[in-house]
Motif scaffolding. Structure first.
Motif, PDB file in Angstrom:
ATOM      1  N   SER A  62      42.830  -0.639  12.701  1.00 59.02           N
ATOM      2  CA  SER A  62      43.202  -1.807  13.497  1.00 59.02           C
ATOM      3  C   SER A  62      42.625  -1.704  14.910  1.00 59.02           C
ATOM      4  O   SER A  62      42.286  -2.712  15.522  1.00 59.02           O
ATOM      5  N   ASP A  63      42.532  -0.481  15.420  1.00 56.86           N
ATOM      6  CA  ASP A  63      41.984  -0.265  16.759  1.00 56.86           C
ATOM      7  C   ASP A  63      40.463  -0.122  16.754  1.00 56.86           C
ATOM      8  O   ASP A  63      39.822  -0.312  17.778  1.00 56.86           O
ATOM      9  N   PHE A  64      39.886   0.233  15.616  1.00 58.87           N
ATOM     10  CA  PHE A  64      38.447   0.445  15.511  1.00 58.87           C
ATOM     11  C   PHE A  64      37.734  -0.895  15.427  1.00 58.87           C
ATOM     12  O   PHE A  64      38.150  -1.785  14.692  1.00 58.87           O
ATOM     13  N   ARG A  65      36.658  -1.045  16.179  1.00 54.02           N
ATOM     14  CA  ARG A  65      35.888  -2.286  16.130  1.00 54.02           C
ATOM     15  C   ARG A  65      34.822  -2.146  15.051  1.00 54.02           C
ATOM     16  O   ARG A  65      33.737  -1.624  15.276  1.00 54.02           O
ATOM     17  N   LEU A  66      35.160  -2.627  13.863  1.00 52.32           N
ATOM     18  CA  LEU A  66      34.242  -2.617  12.728  1.00 52.32           C
ATOM     19  C   LEU A  66      33.147  -3.643  13.000  1.00 52.32           C
ATOM     20  O   LEU A  66      33.426  -4.730  13.516  1.00 52.32           O
ATOM     21  N   ARG A  67      31.914  -3.319  12.664  1.00 48.82           N
ATOM     22  CA  ARG A  67      30.813  -4.250  12.921  1.00 48.82           C
ATOM     23  C   ARG A  67      31.092  -5.594  12.254  1.00 48.82           C
ATOM     24  O   ARG A  67      31.803  -5.681  11.260  1.00 48.82           O
ATOM     25  N   SER A  68      30.508  -6.639  12.792  1.00 49.52           N
ATOM     26  CA  SER A  68      30.822  -8.005  12.363  1.00 49.52           C
ATOM     27  C   SER A  68      30.432  -8.305  10.924  1.00 49.52           C
ATOM     28  O   SER A  68      30.973  -9.231  10.322  1.00 49.52           O
ATOM     29  N   ASP A  69      29.502  -7.557  10.350  1.00 50.79           N
ATOM     30  CA  ASP A  69      29.080  -7.826   8.976  1.00 50.79           C
ATOM     31  C   ASP A  69      29.900  -7.051   7.952  1.00 50.79           C
ATOM     32  O   ASP A  69      29.563  -7.025   6.772  1.00 50.79           O
ATOM     33  N   ALA A  70      30.995  -6.408   8.393  1.00 49.18           N
ATOM     34  CA  ALA A  70      31.827  -5.604   7.485  1.00 49.18           C
ATOM     35  C   ALA A  70      33.282  -6.038   7.565  1.00 49.18           C
ATOM     36  O   ALA A  70      33.776  -6.406   8.632  1.00 49.18           O
ATOM     37  N   GLN A  71      33.944  -6.010   6.428  1.00 46.65           N
ATOM     38  CA  GLN A  71      35.367  -6.326   6.332  1.00 46.65           C
ATOM     39  C   GLN A  71      36.026  -5.283   5.448  1.00 46.65           C
ATOM     40  O   GLN A  71      35.415  -4.773   4.509  1.00 46.65           O
ATOM     41  N   ILE A  72      37.282  -4.997   5.725  1.00 48.53           N
ATOM     42  CA  ILE A  72      38.028  -4.026   4.923  1.00 48.53           C
ATOM     43  C   ILE A  72      38.583  -4.723   3.691  1.00 48.53           C
ATOM     44  O   ILE A  72      39.300  -5.717   3.800  1.00 48.53           O
ATOM     45  N   ASP A  92      37.405   0.824   1.148  1.00 43.15           N
ATOM     46  CA  ASP A  92      36.488  -0.069   0.442  1.00 43.15           C
ATOM     47  C   ASP A  92      36.129  -1.172   1.419  1.00 43.15           C
ATOM     48  O   ASP A  92      37.014  -1.800   2.006  1.00 43.15           O
ATOM     49  N   LEU A  93      34.848  -1.397   1.599  1.00 40.89           N
ATOM     50  CA  LEU A  93      34.375  -2.397   2.556  1.00 40.89           C
ATOM     51  C   LEU A  93      33.577  -3.482   1.870  1.00 40.89           C
ATOM     52  O   LEU A  93      32.815  -3.213   0.943  1.00 40.89           O
ATOM     53  N   CYS A  94      33.739  -4.685   2.350  1.00 34.27           N
ATOM     54  CA  CYS A  94      32.865  -5.794   1.989  1.00 34.27           C
ATOM     55  C   CYS A  94      31.806  -5.842   3.076  1.00 34.27           C
ATOM     56  O   CYS A  94      32.131  -5.828   4.261  1.00 34.27           O
ATOM     57  N   LEU A  95      30.558  -5.849   2.693  1.00 34.42           N
ATOM     58  CA  LEU A  95      29.461  -5.922   3.649  1.00 34.42           C
ATOM     59  C   LEU A  95      28.629  -7.149   3.311  1.00 34.42           C
ATOM     60  O   LEU A  95      28.330  -7.395   2.148  1.00 34.42           O
ATOM     61  N   GLY A 103      22.518   0.965   4.453  1.00 36.03           N
ATOM     62  CA  GLY A 103      23.480   0.162   5.209  1.00 36.03           C
ATOM     63  C   GLY A 103      24.890   0.715   5.105  1.00 36.03           C
ATOM     64  O   GLY A 103      25.626   0.754   6.096  1.00 36.03           O
ATOM     65  N   LEU A 104      25.261   1.170   3.908  1.00 36.50           N
ATOM     66  CA  LEU A 104      26.588   1.760   3.721  1.00 36.50           C
ATOM     67  C   LEU A 104      26.711   3.043   4.530  1.00 36.50           C
ATOM     68  O   LEU A 104      27.719   3.273   5.203  1.00 36.50           O
ATOM     69  N   ILE A 105      25.693   3.884   4.488  1.00 39.77           N
ATOM     70  CA  ILE A 105      25.732   5.140   5.245  1.00 39.77           C
ATOM     71  C   ILE A 105      25.813   4.860   6.743  1.00 39.77           C
ATOM     72  O   ILE A 105      26.531   5.548   7.474  1.00 39.77           O
ATOM     73  N   SER A 106      25.141   3.843   7.206  1.00 40.79           N
ATOM     74  CA  SER A 106      25.187   3.489   8.628  1.00 40.79           C
ATOM     75  C   SER A 106      26.616   3.123   9.051  1.00 40.79           C
ATOM     76  O   SER A 106      27.122   3.622  10.068  1.00 40.79           O
ATOM     77  N   VAL A 107      27.272   2.265   8.298  1.00 41.56           N
ATOM     78  CA  VAL A 107      28.653   1.866   8.612  1.00 41.56           C
ATOM     79  C   VAL A 107      29.580   3.064   8.464  1.00 41.56           C
ATOM     80  O   VAL A 107      30.448   3.302   9.316  1.00 41.56           O
ATOM     81  N   TYR A 131      31.197   0.431  -0.741  1.00 40.84           N
ATOM     82  CA  TYR A 131      30.775  -0.956  -0.573  1.00 40.84           C
ATOM     83  C   TYR A 131      31.140  -1.671  -1.865  1.00 40.84           C
ATOM     84  O   TYR A 131      30.725  -1.279  -2.946  1.00 40.84           O
ATOM     85  N   VAL A 132      31.971  -2.687  -1.732  1.00 45.19           N
ATOM     86  CA  VAL A 132      32.369  -3.491  -2.886  1.00 45.19           C
ATOM     87  C   VAL A 132      32.016  -4.939  -2.582  1.00 45.19           C
ATOM     88  O   VAL A 132      31.931  -5.329  -1.437  1.00 45.19           O
ATOM     89  N   GLY A 133      31.805  -5.704  -3.579  1.00 42.15           N
ATOM     90  CA  GLY A 133      31.496  -7.102  -3.338  1.00 42.15           C
ATOM     91  C   GLY A 133      30.960  -7.788  -4.562  1.00 42.15           C
ATOM     92  O   GLY A 133      30.692  -7.152  -5.583  1.00 42.15           O
ATOM     93  N   PRO A 134      30.789  -9.089  -4.445  1.00 42.31           N
ATOM     94  CA  PRO A 134      30.391  -9.884  -5.600  1.00 42.31           C
ATOM     95  C   PRO A 134      28.952  -9.686  -6.034  1.00 42.31           C
ATOM     96  O   PRO A 134      28.597  -9.981  -7.154  1.00 42.31           O
TER      97      PRO A 134
END
Length: 173
Positions: A62-72, A92-95, A103-107, A131-134
């Motif tokens: 909640s305190d960490f600023r996750l980059r804008s292209d990533a969601q928990i 698990d992140l949505c990117l 990209g996953l290693i970078s995040v 990294y999870v996603g459709p």
């Protein structure tokens, strides 16, 4: 004497009831409702720190600023096999887009750097980030099974640091 014991039992019962009422009214990170509409990864799943089941990881993210292209998408912890006083964390992140392994290693590295500086990092033995996603046929996951042994501060070098990540074999969705 009987009246005194009955009075104490009544008082004890009242205290137990009051304590239960207070505890049941407390909100934990699992049941916090986000103030704004929940963003979605693929239009069907909720995302955000509220999807994390571990209270300490929830507070950190909640305190960490996750980059804008990533969601928990989700997160949690288990007791470490390394030590009962340590935890193994998973996220698990949505990117957005198709970031691939790089990209996953970078995040994941950004998260590891911040986590190592946080109190939770001192109690973390292993860290897994997926990294999870459709647009994937299976999840893509990296893990540092020795998080507690690695500095995660840019040394010895970013290239060496990227080698701390092990790609976790997964099965197709």
């Amino acid at each position: 004497m009987g009246a005194l014991l009955a009075g104490r039992r009544s008082m004890r019962a009242a205290l137990v009831f009051a304590t239960a009422a207070v505890l049941s009214s407390c909100q934990t990170p699992d049941d916090i409702t986000p103030e704004s509409p929940v963003a979605t990864c693929d239009g069907t799943m909720a995302t955000g720190p509220q999807m994390i089941t571990d209270p300490a990881l929830y507070a950190f993210m909640s305190d960490f600023r996750l980059r804008s292209d990533a969601q928990i998408a989700s997160g949690g912890s288990t007791i470490s096999t390394y030590s009962p006083h340590h935890v193994a964390l998973s996220l698990d992140l949505c990117l957005s887009g198709s970031p691939g392994l790089d990209g996953l290693i970078s995040v994941a590295t950004e998260i590891a750097h911040a986590l190592k500086q946080h109190d939770l990092g001192s109690r973390t033995s292993a860290l897994s980030i997926a990294y999870v996603g459709p647009n994937l046929s299976s999840r893509l996951e990296v893990r540092d099974a020795n998080f507690h042994l690695h500095p995660w501060n840019g040394t010895p070098s970013p290239a060496e640091e990227a080698r701390f990540w092990e790609v976790v074999p997964t099965t197709p969705n």
